[in-house]
Design a protein around this motif. Structure first.
Motif, PDB file in Angstrom:
ATOM      1  N   ALA A   1       0.944 -15.338  13.279  1.00 45.25           N
ATOM      2  CA  ALA A   1       0.238 -15.191  12.006  1.00 45.25           C
ATOM      3  C   ALA A   1      -1.266 -15.364  12.180  1.00 45.25           C
ATOM      4  N   TYR A   2      -1.659 -16.346  12.963  1.00 47.14           N
ATOM      5  CA  TYR A   2      -3.091 -16.571  13.153  1.00 47.14           C
ATOM      6  C   TYR A   2      -3.735 -15.377  13.854  1.00 47.14           C
ATOM      7  N   ARG A   3      -3.060 -14.847  14.875  1.00 45.80           N
ATOM      8  CA  ARG A   3      -3.605 -13.678  15.578  1.00 45.80           C
ATOM      9  C   ARG A   3      -3.728 -12.487  14.640  1.00 45.80           C
ATOM     10  N   LEU A   4      -2.715 -12.287  13.810  1.00 45.94           N
ATOM     11  CA  LEU A   4      -2.744 -11.179  12.857  1.00 45.94           C
ATOM     12  C   LEU A   4      -3.899 -11.346  11.871  1.00 45.94           C
ATOM     13  N   LEU A   5      -4.064 -12.534  11.334  1.00 50.95           N
ATOM     14  CA  LEU A   5      -5.136 -12.779  10.371  1.00 50.95           C
ATOM     15  C   LEU A   5      -6.508 -12.640  11.019  1.00 50.95           C
ATOM     16  N   ARG A   6      -6.643 -13.141  12.251  1.00 52.14           N
ATOM     17  CA  ARG A   6      -7.927 -13.038  12.958  1.00 52.14           C
ATOM     18  C   ARG A   6      -8.292 -11.576  13.202  1.00 52.14           C
ATOM     19  N   ALA A   7      -7.316 -10.775  13.622  1.00 55.04           N
ATOM     20  CA  ALA A   7      -7.574  -9.353  13.854  1.00 55.04           C
ATOM     21  C   ALA A   7      -7.892  -8.653  12.534  1.00 55.04           C
ATOM     22  N   TYR A   8      -7.145  -8.982  11.498  1.00 62.30           N
ATOM     23  CA  TYR A   8      -7.370  -8.384  10.173  1.00 62.30           C
ATOM     24  C   TYR A   8      -8.791  -8.692   9.685  1.00 62.30           C
TER      25      TYR A   8
ATOM     26  N   PHE B   1       1.359  -1.580   4.651  1.00 66.86           N
ATOM     27  CA  PHE B   1       2.321  -1.358   5.728  1.00 66.86           C
ATOM     28  C   PHE B   1       3.125  -2.629   6.015  1.00 66.86           C
ATOM     29  N   VAL B   2       2.441  -3.753   6.127  1.00 64.19           N
ATOM     30  CA  VAL B   2       3.121  -5.011   6.441  1.00 64.19           C
ATOM     31  C   VAL B   2       4.063  -5.396   5.303  1.00 64.19           C
ATOM     32  N   GLU B   3       3.622  -5.251   4.064  1.00 62.36           N
ATOM     33  CA  GLU B   3       4.484  -5.577   2.923  1.00 62.36           C
ATOM     34  C   GLU B   3       5.716  -4.675   2.884  1.00 62.36           C
ATOM     35  N   ARG B   4       5.529  -3.377   3.088  1.00 64.53           N
ATOM     36  CA  ARG B   4       6.675  -2.459   3.091  1.00 64.53           C
ATOM     37  C   ARG B   4       7.635  -2.778   4.227  1.00 64.53           C
ATOM     38  N   THR B   5       7.088  -3.074   5.391  1.00 66.90           N
ATOM     39  CA  THR B   5       7.926  -3.421   6.536  1.00 66.90           C
ATOM     40  C   THR B   5       8.727  -4.685   6.240  1.00 66.90           C
TER      41      THR B   5
END
Length: 143
Positions: free
Chosen positions: A98-105, A120-124
């Motif tokens: 989660a931290y990596r995803l948020l940092r990249a986002y 995309f993430v919500e639909r997935t």
């Protein structure tokens, strides 16, 4: 003796330790070595299974270069989120990757691309768990 269920505050402190450790780029093993415990003990702290004593928490804060209060700040806001029926944002941030995803986002400057990624993430997530309402409302204000 009582229930073995972890105390909510212990769990939350553990989640904050994990988030700060990830932000510092340290593994559980590296943090453990620096504070003089095993990596299994760090795992137990992060899961809230073992309560972190004041002295140990001070050492963790020193290693992570954060004020000790950062493990407790914002509790009132989290309680408000929980009262609205949502999971704690700390719980979400403590999930693997989660931290990596948020940092990249956060490094994406294009607002349209950000919205596409959130959609995309919500639909997935909804395809993986059909009918799940655990995700709460859409994160983007443009829905």
């Amino acid at each position: 003796m009582g229930s073995k269920k972890p105390d909510l505050i212990d769990v939350e402190v553990g989640q904050r330790i994990r988030i700060q450790r990830l932000a510092a780029g340290l593994s559980q093993t590296e943090l453990a070595e620096r504070i003089g415990v095993t990596f299994q003990q760090v795992q137990k702290y992060e899961k809230g299974m073992n309560r972190v004593g004041a002295g140990r928490l001070t050492s963790i804060a020193r290693v992570l270069n954060v004020p000790i209060g950062s493990f407790f700040d914002g509790r009132e806001a989290i309680e408000q989120v929980e009262l609205q029926g949502f999971n704690s944002p700390l719980e979400a941030m403590a999930q693997p990757y989660a931290y990596r995803l948020l940092r990249a986002y956060a490094n994406i400057s294009d607002p349209d691309l950000r919205e596409i990624i959130v959609d995309f993430v919500e639909r997935t997530a909804n395809q993986q768990f059909p009918g799940s309402s655990a995700s709460g409302p859409p994160l983007s204000g443009r829905h």
